[in-house]
Design a protein around this motif. Sequence first.
Motif, PDB file in Angstrom:
ATOM      1  N   PRO A 263       0.828  -1.212   0.000  1.00 27.56           N
ATOM      2  CA  PRO A 263       0.000   0.000   0.000  1.00 27.56           C
ATOM      3  C   PRO A 263       0.861   1.260   0.000  1.00 27.56           C
ATOM      4  N   THR A 264       0.330   2.311  -0.578  1.00 22.34           N
ATOM      5  CA  THR A 264       1.049   3.575  -0.604  1.00 22.34           C
ATOM      6  C   THR A 264       1.374   4.056   0.801  1.00 22.34           C
ATOM      7  N   HIS A 265       0.472   3.805   1.749  1.00 24.89           N
ATOM      8  CA  HIS A 265       0.733   4.283   3.109  1.00 24.89           C
ATOM      9  C   HIS A 265       1.918   3.563   3.752  1.00 24.89           C
ATOM     10  N   THR A 266       2.191   2.341   3.334  1.00 29.47           N
ATOM     11  CA  THR A 266       3.360   1.630   3.859  1.00 29.47           C
ATOM     12  C   THR A 266       4.640   2.247   3.308  1.00 29.47           C
ATOM     13  N   TYR A 267       4.642   2.531   2.015  1.00 30.83           N
ATOM     14  CA  TYR A 267       5.809   3.177   1.414  1.00 30.83           C
ATOM     15  C   TYR A 267       6.049   4.550   2.035  1.00 30.83           C
ATOM     16  N   ASN A 268       4.968   5.291   2.226  1.00 26.51           N
ATOM     17  CA  ASN A 268       5.093   6.668   2.716  1.00 26.51           C
ATOM     18  C   ASN A 268       5.442   6.759   4.196  1.00 26.51           C
ATOM     19  N   MET A 269       5.328   5.664   4.933  1.00 28.80           N
ATOM     20  CA  MET A 269       5.650   5.741   6.365  1.00 28.80           C
ATOM     21  C   MET A 269       7.155   5.876   6.596  1.00 28.80           C
ATOM     22  N   PHE A 270       7.959   5.534   5.595  1.00 28.55           N
ATOM     23  CA  PHE A 270       9.412   5.593   5.748  1.00 28.55           C
ATOM     24  C   PHE A 270       9.926   7.023   5.578  1.00 28.55           C
ATOM     25  N   ASP A 271      10.805   7.427   6.457  1.00 25.59           N
ATOM     26  CA  ASP A 271      11.558   8.657   6.284  1.00 25.59           C
ATOM     27  C   ASP A 271      12.475   8.491   5.072  1.00 25.59           C
ATOM     28  N   ALA A 272      12.656   9.552   4.340  1.00 26.20           N
ATOM     29  CA  ALA A 272      13.500   9.483   3.138  1.00 26.20           C
ATOM     30  C   ALA A 272      14.920   9.041   3.457  1.00 26.20           C
ATOM     31  N   ALA A 273      15.366   9.284   4.683  1.00 20.90           N
ATOM     32  CA  ALA A 273      16.732   8.919   5.076  1.00 20.90           C
ATOM     33  C   ALA A 273      16.840   7.479   5.541  1.00 20.90           C
ATOM     34  N   ASP A 274      15.723   6.793   5.674  1.00 18.00           N
ATOM     35  CA  ASP A 274      15.731   5.438   6.224  1.00 18.00           C
ATOM     36  C   ASP A 274      16.321   4.454   5.212  1.00 18.00           C
ATOM     37  N   LYS A 275      17.461   3.874   5.561  1.00 18.83           N
ATOM     38  CA  LYS A 275      18.165   2.972   4.647  1.00 18.83           C
ATOM     39  C   LYS A 275      17.415   1.669   4.420  1.00 18.83           C
ATOM     40  N   ARG A 276      16.402   1.390   5.219  1.00 26.75           N
ATOM     41  CA  ARG A 276      15.643   0.143   5.059  1.00 26.75           C
ATOM     42  C   ARG A 276      14.630   0.194   3.928  1.00 26.75           C
ATOM     43  N   LEU A 277      14.260   1.387   3.505  1.00 24.68           N
ATOM     44  CA  LEU A 277      13.207   1.520   2.502  1.00 24.68           C
ATOM     45  C   LEU A 277      13.552   0.781   1.221  1.00 24.68           C
ATOM     46  N   LYS A 278      14.725   1.027   0.684  1.00 18.33           N
ATOM     47  CA  LYS A 278      15.091   0.447  -0.604  1.00 18.33           C
ATOM     48  C   LYS A 278      15.175  -1.073  -0.545  1.00 18.33           C
ATOM     49  N   ALA A 279      15.590  -1.599   0.596  1.00 18.65           N
ATOM     50  CA  ALA A 279      15.727  -3.044   0.740  1.00 18.65           C
ATOM     51  C   ALA A 279      14.402  -3.718   1.070  1.00 18.65           C
ATOM     52  N   SER A 280      13.394  -2.941   1.426  1.00 11.44           N
ATOM     53  CA  SER A 280      12.102  -3.496   1.829  1.00 11.44           C
ATOM     54  C   SER A 280      11.050  -3.404   0.728  1.00 11.44           C
ATOM     55  N   ILE A 281      11.090  -2.306  -0.044  1.00 11.10           N
ATOM     56  CA  ILE A 281      10.047  -2.025  -1.028  1.00 11.10           C
ATOM     57  C   ILE A 281      10.679  -1.564  -2.329  1.00 11.10           C
ATOM     58  N   ILE A 282      10.224  -2.139  -3.435  1.00  9.42           N
ATOM     59  CA  ILE A 282      10.690  -1.698  -4.747  1.00  9.42           C
ATOM     60  C   ILE A 282       9.647  -0.788  -5.376  1.00  9.42           C
ATOM     61  N   ASP A 283      10.109   0.334  -5.906  1.00 10.70           N
ATOM     62  CA  ASP A 283       9.260   1.239  -6.676  1.00 10.70           C
ATOM     63  C   ASP A 283       9.237   0.702  -8.104  1.00 10.70           C
TER      64      ASP A 283
END
Length: 444
Positions: A263-283
Amino acid sequence: CSLNFIADLLGDDLYPNGGSSEDQPFIQLLFNYSSTPQIAPAGIWGDSYSGVKRSNDVLKYLEWVKDMSDAKKNEVAVQARLLRVFYYNQLWKFFGNVPCYFENLEAPYIYEQSTADEVYAKVIAELEDIIGNSALKQDWPDEEKGRVTKPMAYMLYTEMVMIQKDNGRYGKALGYMNELISGGKFSLMDDYSAIWDEENEWCKESIWEINYYDDNSVRSWGNQLAAGGSVAPRLWGPRSFQCNSTDPMYADVDAGWGFGSVPTHTYNMFDAADKRLKASIIDLEANGTSDDKGWMYTGYHTYKYICKKANNKDQKADADLGFNNNLRVYRFAETLLNAAELSLAANKQGDADKYLNMVRTRAGLPEVTATLDNIIDERRHEFVAEGKRYFDLVRTGKAASVLTPANDEGGYRTKAWSEAVRFFPIPQSDIDAAQGTLTQNGNY
């Protein structure tokens, strides 16, 4: 389906997706707390009891072995007992009120049903006895990784105690977590994204994994119990995906069945600086194209277990069932966040702050003062697609307010969670076979 996928569908960070609302009906119903005794994740029930049966078999027939020392028998027995606890933990978490026996049944194979609290009491006592057994090893050689260990038992114990909210055992659980933290064997990987690579299976952050391999994997649709690989990455792969990214992280991504959109809300919950975002969710839009997006497509998809062409290239049977991605069941990051929460409950604010911020620092985020809410929030970010979120919401009393249609901006969740649907329905076939000794869960 994999246990982490099933658990995360019950939470608020994942959509079933698939080809349509009729694709794998039990998954679609599960997301909306609308499972039925006829259409439910019966595999967890059957596979877990199969594991219980096999564990009991080991313990029974071990007594017949003549050319094995008593010390070796004890070593094997304690592993079988710990695996049996693991299987009962799955039954307890997902079904609650289940038959719980430590010797295999004889005809007509019927046993009384216990309440969830009774199952917990019986199993946690067994686990405490197992942990106290000197034959339970701290570790295994590389060629035997995957066998259960004392650190795995510590994590299993703490998981059960926290889900049960058994605060009388919090001190013991915190002691186990502190032992793992101070022992020096485990630590956080510097690069969060590297945890999910094949070369980092059983890395310094890994406490216990379920092994899969593609080298000469012979698992097939005709023999799904054969040794070898996993089907989970094919399940997690985006539908009809053609990668056009130059980023090496995405260059090898293969198409899958499209389950597990984000969901978009899951992607948006990450701070832009959070290094986990890229490893957790693919755009997906930024890294490829698809002409078959599925019915709950958001443009975002889970990444940790995504299918990649290199990860099943050496299988020898059916490619869909031949992926080499180990399931990371317990990681050291969870040890730290368990310890943070348990330290907070013990009024040890300094320790809670320290353990929480070790995880945040690795993620590239500033330090904070630990509270229960921000520890739970940190777990949400750390464990996307790892099957932890739903049980965190239930055990902290947040499920009823969070798991509602109003909180799903996509509009796909149409029914709210309630205590009546906390547990899955027991498969109707087993209700029928039990001849009146099994009572169905909730309002099913």
